[in-house]
Design an enzyme around this catalytic site. Structure first.
Site, PDB file in Angstrom:
ATOM      1  CG  HIS A 197       2.259   5.911   7.181  1.00  0.00           C
ATOM      2  ND1 HIS A 197       2.212   7.089   6.490  1.00  0.00           N
ATOM      3  CD2 HIS A 197       2.418   4.937   6.245  1.00  0.00           C
ATOM      4  CE1 HIS A 197       2.333   6.850   5.196  1.00  0.00           C
ATOM      5  NE2 HIS A 197       2.467   5.555   5.022  1.00  0.00           N
TER       6      HIS A 197
ATOM      7  CD  GLU B 172     -19.132  -5.097   1.842  1.00  0.00           C
ATOM      8  OE1 GLU B 172     -20.347  -4.913   1.699  1.00  0.00           O
ATOM      9  OE2 GLU B 172     -18.668  -6.151   2.365  1.00  0.00           O
TER      10      GLU B 172
ATOM     11  CG  HIS C  28     -20.741  -4.417   8.071  1.00  0.00           C
ATOM     12  ND1 HIS C  28     -20.265  -5.596   7.541  1.00  0.00           N
ATOM     13  CD2 HIS C  28     -21.227  -3.702   7.029  1.00  0.00           C
ATOM     14  CE1 HIS C  28     -20.450  -5.595   6.230  1.00  0.00           C
ATOM     15  NE2 HIS C  28     -21.023  -4.456   5.898  1.00  0.00           N
TER      16      HIS C  28
ATOM     17  CG  HIS D  83       6.713   6.745   3.527  1.00  0.00           C
ATOM     18  ND1 HIS D  83       6.939   6.055   2.352  1.00  0.00           N
ATOM     19  CD2 HIS D  83       5.421   6.488   3.859  1.00  0.00           C
ATOM     20  CE1 HIS D  83       5.833   5.422   1.998  1.00  0.00           C
ATOM     21  NE2 HIS D  83       4.907   5.662   2.889  1.00  0.00           N
TER      22      HIS D  83
END
Length: 393
Positions: free
Chosen positions: A101, A337, A279, A99
């Site tokens: 994306h 994170e 951030h 597959h």
């Protein structure tokens, strides 16, 4: 039920300062036990924030012969607009079918081992085996597959689009099922009878035989192999060691192909905390692998909320919102994170103040030399100070 018959083992929404009262009504005590800082928030919490927590345990399981998947996207956690996560497991031999994306795919292997394959836009192929602590990254549009090896596997997939769904991808079986057989015949130069038994819909995950040794599945490619590896051994990476734990940062500087996802793997030891920071480059999407933790997030206009997390939970912090993460248990917290970015960036509150004139800091906060002399000019990441650390009751 009267107050005299209350159960002392059932948590109540009463803070130590006396705020709150008993909850005698219908309630989910197990949820309250898992979310003590929602039931009894710190008195420093104020205002309202979007929900910043969702558990994979509260999502729909897609069960197939060959494995399962579940996802946390903006549909489950509306604030999470930048990143979506998919938790997937494959049996020995189970295949996430061929597959591709529209979005890039970043992954961390949590359990077992898998074999991945891919071919880039220039016809260069890549076949590799990955195990616990290994990453892979496929750029947008690059076709690939994943297959469980002898022990099966479980992994976390991350996509830089909060509205992504793994059930809405472009798959080999789907395209064949929705293409007339005479077109397939003309494209591949074989009789239409060769396609008599092709699937009539997307296979997604299916059961197959466990593949043989990696060498036996190598495919000679006249174009050669991909110029940049699609895998990275995160657990083998030398960590940043701090008094409170370890940090491993991975982004395009040490995993060059990963241009849309940056990450850090945290180990927060008992009594320690991920220091107060924020951030500047993007929102933060978190995945808790083990342990128990709590996080307070500070937003503009004096708004602050505290959330509790455990293994399998997803957390989220909007860009530039101040936050910290405390280990609230007796085992290390391991957490990721994640950022929709090519670089990991954070600003340490401690370091910022240490590199600002002392007098300005003292006047701003109404503090003295004891505070400003303790500030550190080097980023700490994870802190643990004897006598000042959090320990569970």
């Amino acid at each position: 039920m009267g107050i005299e018959s209350r159960n002392e083992n059932i948590p109540q929404p009463i803070r130590k300062d006396g705020a709150g009262w008993w909850d005698f009504g219908p309630r989910d005590v197990m949820r309250d036990l898992e979310n003590p800082d929602l039931l009894v928030p710190p008195d420093t919490d104020a205002g309202s924030l979007p929900n910043l927590k969702f558990s994979f345990s509260d999502t729909h399981m897609q069960l197939n012969q060959g494995g399962w998947s579940r996802e946390v996207t903006a549909r489950q956690l509306p604030v999470a607009t930048t990143i979506a996560g998919v938790n997937m497991a494959l049996t020995p031999g189970g295949v996430r079918e061929l597959h591709w994306h529209q979005q890039a795919e970043w992954a961390l292997v949590l359990v077992g081992r898998a074999r991945i394959t891919a071919v880039d836009q220039n016809g260069r192929n890549f076949i590799a085996d990955v195990g616990v602590g290994d990453l892979w990254y496929f750029p947008p549009g690059i076709p690939h597959s994943i297959q469980g090896l002898e022990e099966g596997c479980e992994f976390l997939l991350v996509f830089p689009d909060g509205n992504f769904s793994d059930l809405n991808t472009l798959s080999l079986s789907d395209w064949f099922a929705h293409t007339p057989k005479d077109v397939l015949s003309a494209n591949f130069g074989v009789s239409a009878n060769a396609f008599a038994d092709i699937p009539d819909r997307q296979r997604y995950i299916f059961q197959a035989e466990v593949p043989g040794p990696l060498q036996s599945q190598q495919v000679h490619d006249p174009q050669g192999t991909v110029p940049q590896t699609f895998t990275h051994r995160l657990f083998a990476q030398e960590p940043i060691v701090t008094p409170g734990g370890t940090v491993r940062i991975v982004d395009s500087t040490n995993f060059p192909i990963s241009t849309q996802i940056a990450a850090s793997l945290l180990e927060i030891r008992p009594g320690a905390m991920r220091e107060m920071h924020w951030h500047p480059n993007n929102d933060e999407w978190q995945y808790y692998i083990s342990g128990t933790a709590r996080m307070t997030v500070m937003a503009p206009n004096g708004t602050a909320r505290t959330y509790d997390y455990r293994a399998g939970d997803v957390g989220y912090v909007p860009r530039a919102f101040g936050h910290y993460i405390q280990n609230t248990g007796d085992q290390s917290v391991w957490a990721l994170e994640m950022f929709k970015s090519d670089r990991f960036e954070d600003v340490s509150l401690n370091q910022w103040l240490a590199l600002t004139p002392d007098l300005l800091v003292q006047e701003n906060l109404n503090v003295g030399l004891e505070f400003t002399e303790a500030l550190r000019k080097e980023k700490q990441f994870i802190v643990k100070y004897p006598g000042f650390s959090y320990y569970p009751k």
